[in-house]
Design an enzyme around this catalytic site. Sequence first.
Site, PDB file in Angstrom:
ATOM      1  N   CYS A 114     -27.813 130.112  93.308  1.00 59.49           N
ATOM      2  CA  CYS A 114     -25.824 129.549  93.507  1.00 59.49           C
ATOM      3  C   CYS A 114     -25.264 130.847  93.974  1.00 59.49           C
ATOM      4  CB  CYS A 114     -25.342 129.316  92.689  1.00 59.49           C
ATOM      5  SG  CYS A 114     -26.098 127.358  92.794  1.00 59.49           S
ATOM      6  N   HIS A 250     -17.490 129.475  92.246  1.00 57.88           N
ATOM      7  CA  HIS A 250     -19.476 128.486  92.352  1.00 57.88           C
ATOM      8  C   HIS A 250     -19.064 127.019  92.113  1.00 57.88           C
ATOM      9  CE1 HIS A 250     -23.085 126.846  93.270  1.00 57.88           C
ATOM     10  NE2 HIS A 250     -22.797 126.582  91.979  1.00 57.88           N
ATOM     11  N   ASN A 280     -21.685 120.591  95.357  1.00 57.26           N
ATOM     12  CA  ASN A 280     -22.882 122.248  95.012  1.00 57.26           C
ATOM     13  C   ASN A 280     -23.224 122.183  96.200  1.00 57.26           C
ATOM     14  OD1 ASN A 280     -24.210 124.495  94.253  1.00 57.26           O
ATOM     15  ND2 ASN A 280     -24.640 123.680  92.780  1.00 57.26           N
TER      16      ASN A 280
HETATM   17  N1  ACO Z   1     -24.975 108.202  87.523  1.00 57.96           N
HETATM   18  C1  ACO Z   1     -25.106 108.199  85.617  1.00 57.96           C
HETATM   19  N2  ACO Z   1     -25.419 108.478  84.776  1.00 57.96           N
HETATM   20  C2  ACO Z   1     -26.033 109.473  84.871  1.00 57.96           C
HETATM   21  C3  ACO Z   1     -26.488 110.312  85.749  1.00 57.96           C
HETATM   22  C4  ACO Z   1     -25.867 109.752  87.029  1.00 57.96           C
HETATM   23  N3  ACO Z   1     -25.976 110.360  87.941  1.00 57.96           N
HETATM   24  N4  ACO Z   1     -26.424 111.356  85.543  1.00 57.96           N
HETATM   25  C5  ACO Z   1     -26.818 111.597  84.621  1.00 57.96           C
HETATM   26  N5  ACO Z   1     -26.617 110.521  84.147  1.00 57.96           N
HETATM   27  C6  ACO Z   1     -26.923 109.633  82.463  1.00 57.96           C
HETATM   28  C7  ACO Z   1     -27.629 110.508  81.034  1.00 57.96           C
HETATM   29  O1  ACO Z   1     -28.902 110.309  82.038  1.00 57.96           O
HETATM   30  C8  ACO Z   1     -27.179 110.072  80.072  1.00 57.96           C
HETATM   31  O2  ACO Z   1     -28.171 109.286  79.681  1.00 57.96           O
HETATM   32  P1  ACO Z   1     -27.744 109.068  77.922  1.00 57.96           P
HETATM   33  O3  ACO Z   1     -26.986 109.143  77.407  1.00 57.96           O
HETATM   34  O4  ACO Z   1     -28.350 107.692  77.951  1.00 57.96           O
HETATM   35  O5  ACO Z   1     -29.014 109.528  78.390  1.00 57.96           O
HETATM   36  C9  ACO Z   1     -25.631 110.719  80.048  1.00 57.96           C
HETATM   37  O6  ACO Z   1     -25.810 110.352  81.383  1.00 57.96           O
HETATM   38  C10 ACO Z   1     -24.687 111.782  80.513  1.00 57.96           C
HETATM   39  O7  ACO Z   1     -26.051 112.486  80.630  1.00 57.96           O
HETATM   40  P2  ACO Z   1     -25.415 114.069  80.252  1.00 57.96           P
HETATM   41  O8  ACO Z   1     -26.503 115.325  81.451  1.00 57.96           O
HETATM   42  O9  ACO Z   1     -25.323 114.497  79.032  1.00 57.96           O
HETATM   43  O10 ACO Z   1     -24.086 114.600  81.173  1.00 57.96           O
HETATM   44  P3  ACO Z   1     -23.246 115.480  81.409  1.00 57.96           P
HETATM   45  O11 ACO Z   1     -22.523 115.101  80.956  1.00 57.96           O
HETATM   46  O12 ACO Z   1     -23.610 117.333  80.681  1.00 57.96           O
HETATM   47  O13 ACO Z   1     -23.181 115.696  82.845  1.00 57.96           O
HETATM   48  C11 ACO Z   1     -23.949 117.670  84.711  1.00 57.96           C
HETATM   49  C12 ACO Z   1     -24.598 116.221  83.387  1.00 57.96           C
HETATM   50  C13 ACO Z   1     -23.367 116.587  85.928  1.00 57.96           C
HETATM   51  C14 ACO Z   1     -25.536 117.486  85.678  1.00 57.96           C
HETATM   52  C15 ACO Z   1     -23.794 118.335  84.441  1.00 57.96           C
HETATM   53  O14 ACO Z   1     -24.641 118.746  82.991  1.00 57.96           O
HETATM   54  C16 ACO Z   1     -23.965 119.722  85.198  1.00 57.96           C
HETATM   55  O15 ACO Z   1     -22.547 119.789  86.501  1.00 57.96           O
HETATM   56  N6  ACO Z   1     -24.554 120.802  84.714  1.00 57.96           N
HETATM   57  C17 ACO Z   1     -24.568 121.967  84.989  1.00 57.96           C
HETATM   58  C18 ACO Z   1     -24.986 122.737  86.682  1.00 57.96           C
HETATM   59  C19 ACO Z   1     -24.871 123.294  87.185  1.00 57.96           C
HETATM   60  O16 ACO Z   1     -23.729 124.361  87.049  1.00 57.96           O
HETATM   61  N7  ACO Z   1     -25.563 123.762  87.469  1.00 57.96           N
HETATM   62  C20 ACO Z   1     -25.984 125.511  88.120  1.00 57.96           C
HETATM   63  C21 ACO Z   1     -25.860 125.706  89.209  1.00 57.96           C
HETATM   64  S1  ACO Z   1     -26.761 125.161  90.567  1.00 57.96           S
HETATM   65  C22 ACO Z   1     -27.684 125.584  91.353  1.00 57.96           C
HETATM   66  O17 ACO Z   1     -28.459 126.987  90.689  1.00 57.96           O
HETATM   67  C23 ACO Z   1     -29.562 125.692  92.525  1.00 57.96           C
END
Ligand code: ACO
Length: 323
Positions: A114, A250, A280
């Site tokens: 990214c 980003h 993204n």
């Molecule tokens: N729909 C519904 N529920 C979901 C989904 C979904 N699509 N995905 C995960 N959940 C659930 C999980 O299973 C979890 O359930 P549980 O509590 O029963 O275990 C719950 O939602 C919470 O999951 P978390 O992973 O803790 O959710 P979070 O608030 O952290 O959001 C996210 C997840 C959006 C992926 C976030 O962590 C994020 O944006 N991370 C960073 C992404 C990023 O910046 N990447 C870098 C660049 S990408 C690159 O370089 C290619």
Amino acid sequence: MTTFARISGTGGYLPAKELTNSDLERMVDTSDEWIRERTGIKSRRVADDNETTCDLAEGAARRALEAAGRTTDDVDLIIVATTTPDRIFPSTACLLQQRLDIHGCPAFDIQAVCTGFVYALDVADKFIRTGAARCALVVGAETMSRIIDWNDRATCVLFGDGAGAVVLEASDEPGILSSHLHADGSYEKLLYVPGGVSTSGGCPTGDDAYVKMRGNETFRVAVNTLGRIVDETLAANGLDKSDIDWLVPHQANIRIIQATARKLSMPMERVVVTVDTHGNTSAASVPLALDVAVRDGRIKRGETVLLEAFGGGFTWGSVLLKY
Ligand code: ACO
């Protein structure tokens, strides 16, 4: 006289096919509400089966050249930032060069996931400042949909396809003011694709071919790291937060973007947000967002713009520029 590198034109290109959150509700156990609240994403574009990263790159590159008032004859450097190249080789930059009927100038890809476009812009800036190039085409292009497991709700809701490009030219006026690049490979296991050309088993198939992410931990490191890069960039230029006119971040997650804006004490009206409709798009996200805000008239000539990105590696970086 110092030679600066200045953006003379921007371009963006998105595949026609739109994938909304409601579409995803029919594919995995998720909801529009969850995706919007946790990420800010409402829809994203995905490439057709026969549409490649180079196709998207070509669309963005042609629009950037047109905006700059340049033709392909003027280009003397091509850099494509991508994690999803058309082929193992030739590089997507060489494929793009051939499409544009440009011959002989250096053309190469940069892989910093990214952060790829920020890396590419810094490299092009250095070519121009040293006199090695005068008119560079710098592209971020991705078909992330090809390395996503469409059964994994934790990742498939996040990504989209697209391309953004800039023409960067030698100029007496700034231009790029400073660039700050970083990486720390010890974070490999938080965000990666397991398979690869030279790993055992060779070219990846099945589950090994798809993005794996520990989203929560990635999120925390991204917020802290981007906060630090903002400080580093301001300090290097002797600037205050209030000197920045626009933040072009980003586009991974609206909550990460809001945290960086808070760090800059910047109202969201001065932050370019496209994650809602692009998702993204990895290396394409920053140039796509820049192009949107230039074309709709928000970013104007002479304004101070901060670009920043964070991604797999981990890699992270920023570019401060006068548009
Ligand atoms: N729909 C519904 N529920 C979901 C989904 C979904 N699509 N995905 C995960 N959940 C659930 C999980 O299973 C979890 O359930 P549980 O509590 O029963 O275990 C719950 O939602 C919470 O999951 P978390 O992973 O803790 O959710 P979070 O608030 O952290 O959001 C996210 C997840 C959006 C992926 C976030 O962590 C994020 O944006 N991370 C960073 C992404 C990023 O910046 N990447 C870098 C660049 S990408 C690159 O370089 C290619």
